[in-house]
Design an enzyme around this catalytic site. Structure first.
Site, mmCIF file in Angstrom:
data_model
loop_
_atom_site.group_PDB
_atom_site.id
_atom_site.type_symbol
_atom_site.label_atom_id
_atom_site.label_comp_id
_atom_site.label_asym_id
_atom_site.label_seq_id
_atom_site.Cartn_x
_atom_site.Cartn_y
_atom_site.Cartn_z
ATOM 1 N N GLU A 149 -66.600 -50.053 -92.829
ATOM 2 C CA GLU A 149 -67.880 -49.382 -92.646
ATOM 3 C C GLU A 149 -68.006 -48.088 -93.443
ATOM 4 O OE1 GLU A 149 -68.147 -49.109 -88.385
ATOM 5 O OE2 GLU A 149 -69.026 -51.104 -88.209
ATOM 6 N N GLU A 164 -46.660 -59.448 -85.947
ATOM 7 C CA GLU A 164 -46.588 -58.081 -85.432
ATOM 8 C C GLU A 164 -45.157 -57.627 -85.192
ATOM 9 O OE1 GLU A 164 -46.724 -57.764 -80.699
ATOM 10 O OE2 GLU A 164 -48.669 -58.234 -81.562
#
Length: 313
Positions: free
Chosen positions: A94, A125
């Protein structure tokens, strides 16, 4: 293959985490009415800003460090797994339309790569080495900042990113939702927003995810304010890439200058549609090329450019 002993060790670790705690008072939440559950969840969410507020001094210190490095050309890099990684990518994606940043200036890394945005990538992860390799692929420098994000504060991928970045001289920020986390301890700036146990045991996309989103909003937005990407509370570096943003650009110029529609169109035409430059043309009474020069000399800070224009007039 992970052994039974390894599973037992991990389970013992999870038992110590506030974000994983079981809440007996909610054990029969599924028997409540939908409205009652919604009220309970809303009440839980209302506690998150208070938890964030307790970390504001640490957040501000991290932002000052990030802004100083980005002003010298450094990048802001988020690294996380699962929800944490997705939130980092969301915040990074963004920045270009909001602040007209280079797409490579703010980057989000997620364990498992782009496919992990949609589908969980098994085992990703758990690898510190994977995080280090992905940072190496970005040619990490000492001017960059790496923000490791992990609700538990124990995710190996996030910790590995921080450890590797710090070894390279980069600034590091560890964002977690448990006190005394390994992630915060590994970073230059440890931010621990302790939101407490979740409505659904261990579902850290809830309060923990909300807390992380709020903090990431602050890290990027306030950094951009410090870098001169705004004029007051106006997004003067907005990239007008669609009809809505083109309309917003004209509204921003109008709010900043009070100019007529005709004057705004002329100023935008003279500055190739650059909002910040158009405002300087109107408020500083300069032409397009002069506006570009003054802003370059002021490192993009509109207020400083306006002062320089006043001195030249």
């Amino acid at each position: 293959m992970t052994s039974t002993a390894d599973h037992a060790t991990l389970r013992a670790q999870l038992d110590t985490l506030t974000t994983e705690a079981f809440r007996p008072e909610l054990a029969e939440i599924d028997r409540r009415s939908t409205l009652e559950i919604a009220r309970t969840m809303n009440g839980e969410d209302a506690t998150v800003p208070t938890a964030v507020a307790e970390q504001l001094p640490r957040i501000a210190a991290a932002i000052d460090g990030i802004a100083a490095r980005m002003a010298r050309g450094g990048r802001l890099i988020y690294a996380g797994a699962g929800t944490a990684g997705r939130l980092g990518i969301l915040d990074a994606s963004e920045c270009p339309p909001t602040f007209n940043t280079d797409p490579e200036a703010v980057i989000g890394l997620i364990a498992g790569g782009p496919p992990a945005m949609i589908t969980a990538v098994e085992g990703a992860e758990d690898s510190k080495d994977l995080a280090a390799a992905e940072l190496d692929a970005l040619a990490l420098t000492a001017e960059d900042t790496v923000v490791g994000i992990s609700a538990s504060g124990r995710t190996p991928y996030a910790i590995g990113a921080i450890e590797h970045a710090r070894a390279q001289g980069a600034l590091t920020v560890g964002l977690s939702c448990n006190a005394g986390s390994a992630l915060a301890a590994a970073a230059d700036h440890g931010i621990e927003v302790v939101v407490g146990p979740e409505l659904l045991t261990g579902s850290t996309r809830l309060k923990a995810g909300t807390a992380q989103k709020l903090v990431l909003n602050m890290l990027s937005t306030i950094t951009m304010i410090r870098l001169g990407k705004t004029y007051g509370n106006l997004m003067v570096d907005v990239r007008a890439s669609n009809d809505k943003l083109r309309a917003r650009s004209r509204r921003i110029v109008a709010l900043a200058t009070g100019a007529s529609d005709t004057e705004i169109e002329e100023a935008l035409a003279a500055t190739d549609g650059e909002v910040k430059h158009a405002i300087l043309v109107l408020l500083g009474s300069v032409d397009g090329p002069t506006a570009a020069r003054l802003l370059a000399d002021s490192h993009g800070h509109l207020r400083a450019a306006l002062q320089a224009a006043a001195k030249e007039s």
